[in-house]
Design an enzyme around this catalytic site. Structure first.
Site, PDB file in Angstrom:
ATOM      1  N   GLU A   1     -13.316   9.353   3.458  1.00  0.00           N
ATOM      2  CA  GLU A   1     -12.296   8.452   2.924  1.00  0.00           C
ATOM      3  C   GLU A   1     -11.611   9.075   1.701  1.00  0.00           C
ATOM      4  OE1 GLU A   1     -13.936   4.832   1.364  1.00  0.00           O
ATOM      5  OE2 GLU A   1     -12.050   3.716   1.534  1.00  0.00           O
TER       6      GLU A   1
ATOM      7  N   LYS B   1      -7.033  -0.200   6.373  1.00  0.00           N
ATOM      8  CA  LYS B   1      -8.316  -0.850   6.034  1.00  0.00           C
ATOM      9  C   LYS B   1      -8.129  -2.355   5.872  1.00  0.00           C
ATOM     10  CE  LYS B   1     -12.041  -0.073   2.607  1.00  0.00           C
ATOM     11  NZ  LYS B   1     -12.434   0.879   1.540  1.00  0.00           N
TER      12      LYS B   1
ATOM     13  N   CYS C   1     -14.798   2.485   5.515  1.00  0.00           N
ATOM     14  CA  CYS C   1     -15.777   2.140   4.483  1.00  0.00           C
ATOM     15  C   CYS C   1     -16.191   0.662   4.484  1.00  0.00           C
ATOM     16  CB  CYS C   1     -15.267   2.592   3.115  1.00  0.00           C
ATOM     17  SG  CYS C   1     -16.613   2.749   1.906  1.00  0.00           S
TER      18      CYS C   1
END
Lengths: 298, 298
Positions: free
Chosen positions: A44, A117, A154
């Protein structure tokens, strides 16, 4: 095509110099290709230090459009090496609107699109809600190298809902570019449990959905530039891994390893696992509407 | 009230004699109470051998109404010992309509209601779809001993949706009465991965939801009475355990242990965990509607 395809989890520590991080990412992508990888997943926001330790408007300058200069570099590299690359970048969408985004480049198809995300953390030293608007694209599938790949990022990995949506869309592999680590003041008391929880929940997504999971983390210690009440910084815990649809870890980096960790994934393991434990058959879709509620307290 | 409450996972092997199994369950519930347990969870369908290895209409005779004779025995025991008991029974609802059901009895409130297993497996030696209609009551919360308890049953444990629904309804503890084991012909090749997947996914429910998980399995080998093409039987793998909201296992029985495994759970661990990793805050309830679809293939 073969039932086997090599996937690489690329783990490294990021410095304060984006040019250096870019060079490292390119070098390790070449290493991965040399080891036979067809899909390479980078960690990331690998171009920079994990800048979300503080809230600083100067960091918005680190963002770039996607597609844009960095995705173009990797598009060329992808075509040269014949590998697909999962690329996590800080996306500038317009002035004052930024996302934590990943895109996929394919050696034949070029830039394939992006995922933003969806689940954004905000905790001491992980102040992402300041920087990133929650993703508005939903979960996406990228068909590359003959497989269906989903990319989540994540904090998404703590949400079984995200992995399930990927599986319902047909994902055979879910990649999670990640930047997670210990805060020094809690590493001794909570470090082992935190790491274990992280590994456990991602392995559980593989099991629940009968698919492969590729978790790619950075490593190294990054100091907090403007510490306030939370001193020190983050010790990123590395330990990137690939798990099979039975939840078993196929390959795993150590905490401080840097390199391309390449393992073959065997696609037939997916039907084998799902025929043994056919969970998708038995979901109670009639009873899941309340999953769209925040809490059933009223 | 105290922040600590003792919970017992009761594990034993079941014989072909229901009276003997009832006596064992009563004895071990007394043992649990003597060790300070306030809530006792018994394994799935503990009154009988795991009869779902075959499809035999004679087994319908094993079912009983709930509340009914067995729940009344444990209601009295609960009042005598001052413990709440989670009781998994084969429910006869009417002729030709049966469920895999658990109920809770409380020392003061008596019979509190039931949960009917929502996710029904059907695999070689686990032919539950023949015996059990899928539950129609949804996920339920039982307020007992000052805590909010959800009961899910065995195959439910593979579905993150079920645990999430329990958490959204306020569950602090999720109990999973279970009957799971190895088929001898696959134990050597798949046994370790299967067990690990089972432990992993339940620990992941604790992590994802910041709650306690109590997984209670039977132990022992049970032969298949009418084997057909799948000989031998099932080696139930025991290893009942209790995990905290950080996913760490607090107590765990061994594969062949029989007894009451009692551990204190510390309720404040729930807010501690949820304040550290506030996943409930960040769920994307706007994006979860598709979880009610079977597959997004159209």
């Amino acid at each position: 095509m073969s039932d086997l395809i090599n996937i690489a989890a690329v783990q490294f520590s990021c410095t304060a110099d984006p040019a250096e991080n870019l060079a490292t990412a390119i070098k390790l992508t070449r290493d991965a290709a040399a080891k036979g990888a067809k899909i390479v997943c980078l960690p990331e926001l690998f171009l920079t230090r994990y800048f979300c330790q503080t809230e600083d408007p100067a960091n918005y300058e680190l963002a770039e459009p996607i597609p844009g200069p960095t995705s173009e570099v990797f598009e060329s590299l992808s075509a040269e090496l014949g590998v697909s690359i999962v690329l996590s970048l800080f996306e500038k969408r317009t002035e004052g609107l930024y996302h934590n985004t990943a895109c996929v480049v394919d050696p034949k198809k070029g830039y394939m699109g992006k995922y933003r995300k969806m689940h954004i953390p905000d905790d001491p030293l992980f102040m992402e809600k300041y920087y990133f608007a929650p993703g508005d694209l939903g979960v996406r599938i990228f068909e590359t190298q003959g497989i269906k790949l989903a990319v989540l990022i994540c904090w998404d990995q703590w949400f079984p809902e995200a992995a399930r949506l990927a599986a319902l869309k047909g994902a055979q592999v879910i990649c999670y570019p990640t930047a997670i680590g210990w805060q020094p003041y809690e590493q001794e008391s909570h470090g082992a449990a935190q790491y274990s929880a992280w590994e456990t929940i991602q392995r559980s997504h593989a099991v629940a959905n009968g698919c492969f999971v590729v978790a790619v983390n950075r490593t190294g210690f990054e100091p907090t530039s403007n510490s306030g009440s939370y001193p020190d910084g983050i010790q990123f815990w590395g330990q990137s891994f690939i798990a099979g649809p039975d939840g078993v870890i196929i390959i795993q980096a150590k905490e401080k390893d840097e390199g391309a960790f390449v393992a073959p994934i065997r696609l037939k393991a997916i039907p084998e696992q799902r025929h043994g434990w056919p969970f998708l058959r038995d979901r109670r879709t009639d009873a899941y509407k309340a999953l769209s509620e925040t809490l059933m307290d009223d």
